[in-house]
Design a protein around this motif. Sequence first.
Motif, short mmCIF file in Angstrom:
data_model
loop_
_atom_site.label_atom_id
_atom_site.label_comp_id
_atom_site.label_asym_id
_atom_site.label_seq_id
_atom_site.Cartn_x
_atom_site.Cartn_y
_atom_site.Cartn_z
N MET A 1 0.64 -0.88 -0.09
CA MET A 1 -0.22 0.19 -0.30
C MET A 1 1.15 1.26 -0.30
SD MET A 1 -2.44 1.36 3.07
CE MET A 1 -1.04 2.02 3.74
N ASN A 2 0.32 2.16 -1.40
CA ASN A 2 1.13 3.31 -0.75
C ASN A 2 0.55 4.61 0.35
OD1 ASN A 2 3.25 5.65 -1.36
ND2 ASN A 2 1.48 6.45 -3.03
N GLN A 3 1.66 4.14 1.40
CA GLN A 3 1.39 5.15 2.63
C GLN A 3 1.46 6.65 2.69
OE1 GLN A 3 4.78 5.11 6.06
NE2 GLN A 3 3.34 4.58 7.05
N HIS A 4 -0.18 7.42 2.72
CA HIS A 4 0.01 8.99 2.22
C HIS A 4 0.24 9.47 3.86
CE1 HIS A 4 -1.83 7.40 -1.06
NE2 HIS A 4 -2.79 8.40 -1.26
N ARG A 200 6.81 15.42 5.27
CA ARG A 200 7.15 14.37 4.89
C ARG A 200 8.41 14.40 4.19
NH1 ARG A 200 9.27 14.22 -0.16
NH2 ARG A 200 9.73 15.50 -0.62
N GLU A 201 9.86 14.78 4.75
CA GLU A 201 10.47 14.22 4.02
C GLU A 201 11.34 14.09 4.68
OE1 GLU A 201 13.38 17.64 3.34
OE2 GLU A 201 11.64 18.17 1.43
N ARG A 202 10.97 14.10 6.20
CA ARG A 202 11.13 13.52 6.92
C ARG A 202 11.16 10.98 7.42
NH1 ARG A 202 11.79 15.43 13.37
NH2 ARG A 202 12.72 13.45 14.39
N ASP A 206 6.27 9.64 -0.44
CA ASP A 206 6.26 10.34 -1.99
C ASP A 206 5.42 11.74 -2.72
OD1 ASP A 206 4.87 10.87 -4.73
OD2 ASP A 206 7.40 9.62 -5.01
N PRO A 207 6.08 12.93 -2.69
CA PRO A 207 5.23 14.30 -2.57
C PRO A 207 3.95 14.15 -3.50
CG PRO A 207 7.33 14.45 -3.32
CD PRO A 207 7.35 12.82 -2.84
N ALA A 208 3.75 13.24 -4.21
CA ALA A 208 2.87 12.87 -5.12
C ALA A 208 0.95 11.45 -3.67
CB ALA A 208 2.67 11.76 -5.96
N ALA A 209 1.76 11.58 -3.23
CA ALA A 209 1.16 10.75 -2.15
C ALA A 209 1.28 11.79 -0.47
CB ALA A 209 1.49 9.78 -1.72
N THR A 210 0.48 12.95 -0.60
CA THR A 210 0.16 13.41 0.01
C THR A 210 -1.17 14.56 0.28
OG1 THR A 210 0.95 15.77 -1.09
CG2 THR A 210 1.67 14.29 0.85
N LEU A 211 -2.15 14.42 0.45
CA LEU A 211 -3.44 14.87 1.31
C LEU A 211 -3.47 15.99 2.29
CD1 LEU A 211 -6.62 15.00 0.15
CD2 LEU A 211 -6.25 12.91 2.32
N LEU A 223 -3.21 23.81 1.07
CA LEU A 223 -3.77 22.99 -0.53
C LEU A 223 -2.74 22.83 -1.58
CD1 LEU A 223 -7.33 24.19 0.79
CD2 LEU A 223 -6.14 21.41 1.67
N ARG A 224 -2.00 24.25 -1.76
CA ARG A 224 -1.53 24.09 -2.89
C ARG A 224 0.05 22.63 -2.87
NH1 ARG A 224 -0.85 30.61 -2.83
NH2 ARG A 224 -2.81 30.81 -4.34
N TRP A 225 0.63 23.14 -1.98
CA TRP A 225 1.61 22.02 -1.58
C TRP A 225 1.19 20.86 -1.41
CZ3 TRP A 225 1.15 18.54 2.53
CH2 TRP A 225 2.43 17.39 2.88
N ALA A 226 -0.02 20.05 -1.04
CA ALA A 226 -0.18 18.61 -1.49
C ALA A 226 -0.78 18.52 -2.25
CB ALA A 226 -1.84 18.55 -0.17
N GLY A 227 -0.46 16.82 -2.48
CA GLY A 227 -0.35 16.45 -4.46
C GLY A 227 -2.06 16.77 -4.51
N ARG A 228 -2.11 15.96 -3.32
CA ARG A 228 -4.32 16.38 -3.64
C ARG A 228 -4.86 17.79 -2.34
NH1 ARG A 228 -8.50 11.54 -2.00
NH2 ARG A 228 -10.22 12.75 -2.85
N GLY A 229 -5.05 18.80 -2.83
CA GLY A 229 -5.85 19.33 -2.01
C GLY A 229 -7.32 19.54 -2.15
#
Length: 264
Positions: A1-4, A200-202, A206-211, A223-229
């Motif tokens: 599973m892709n951890q978000h 996120r880095e710590r 993956d940047p794309a797996a951010t909500l 919201l702009r930072w997230a892969g999905r805002g």
Amino acid sequence: MNQHLVALDIDGTLLGYDGGLSPAVRDAVATVQAAGHHVVLSSGRSLIAMAPVAELLGIATGWMVCSNGAVTVRLDPALPQGWELDEVRTFDPGPALRLLREELPDARYAVEDIGVGFRMNALFPEGELDGEHQLVDFEQLWSREVTRVVIRSPERTPEEFSAMAARIGLGDVTYAVGWTAWMDVAPKGVTKASGLERLRERLGVDPAATLAVGDGRNDVDMLRWAGRGVAMGHADDVVRAAADEVTGTVDEDGVVPVLLSLPR
């Protein structure tokens, strides 16, 4: 599973206007946690006001981004207080406070003392700021560096607040205007997004797996930072424009379908 990494605003996103938490929201957060995702509460609230919300949600381990990104906290039930400070970003509030008082001489001003409460030049309405409240002379508000300044001026609209802040040149700090005539001032470059990016880095996500889900102007960078805002349905046009999608309002538990859309 892709951890978000799942960044959630609190007021107007998880909690309703009355401060209540619906069972559906609580259960959805628990589902996301059980699936192994990193649920990170990310709020303009102070640490002392966020810890009870984490407890309500059953979040005992992990991370919180407090004070609009100025304070990052690690949660761990094995710690004496259940949490420890991970990063604290501070600034000298004096220059901004002196500029603001020239424009807003009758406003109420407060500075945050982490894990304790606030020092303020006048009492805020009951329930607006958590923790201990210490009344001090205005000049004492900048007796040391702080993480956050809160300015409250009920006779001003959010638009007037924003225009005033731009006009007087608050260039050495970061500011966010709330739904009412309320402004938070933080160290320059510090936002919810800056705190979340460090996490996120710590965590190696993956940047794309951010909500991220939020409803206020202080959520725009997040919201702009997230892969999905995702903006809440009651958010204004500025917040909506920063998001990739819009969900239902807080009264409709709009955060729930967003959370349940994550892989399990």
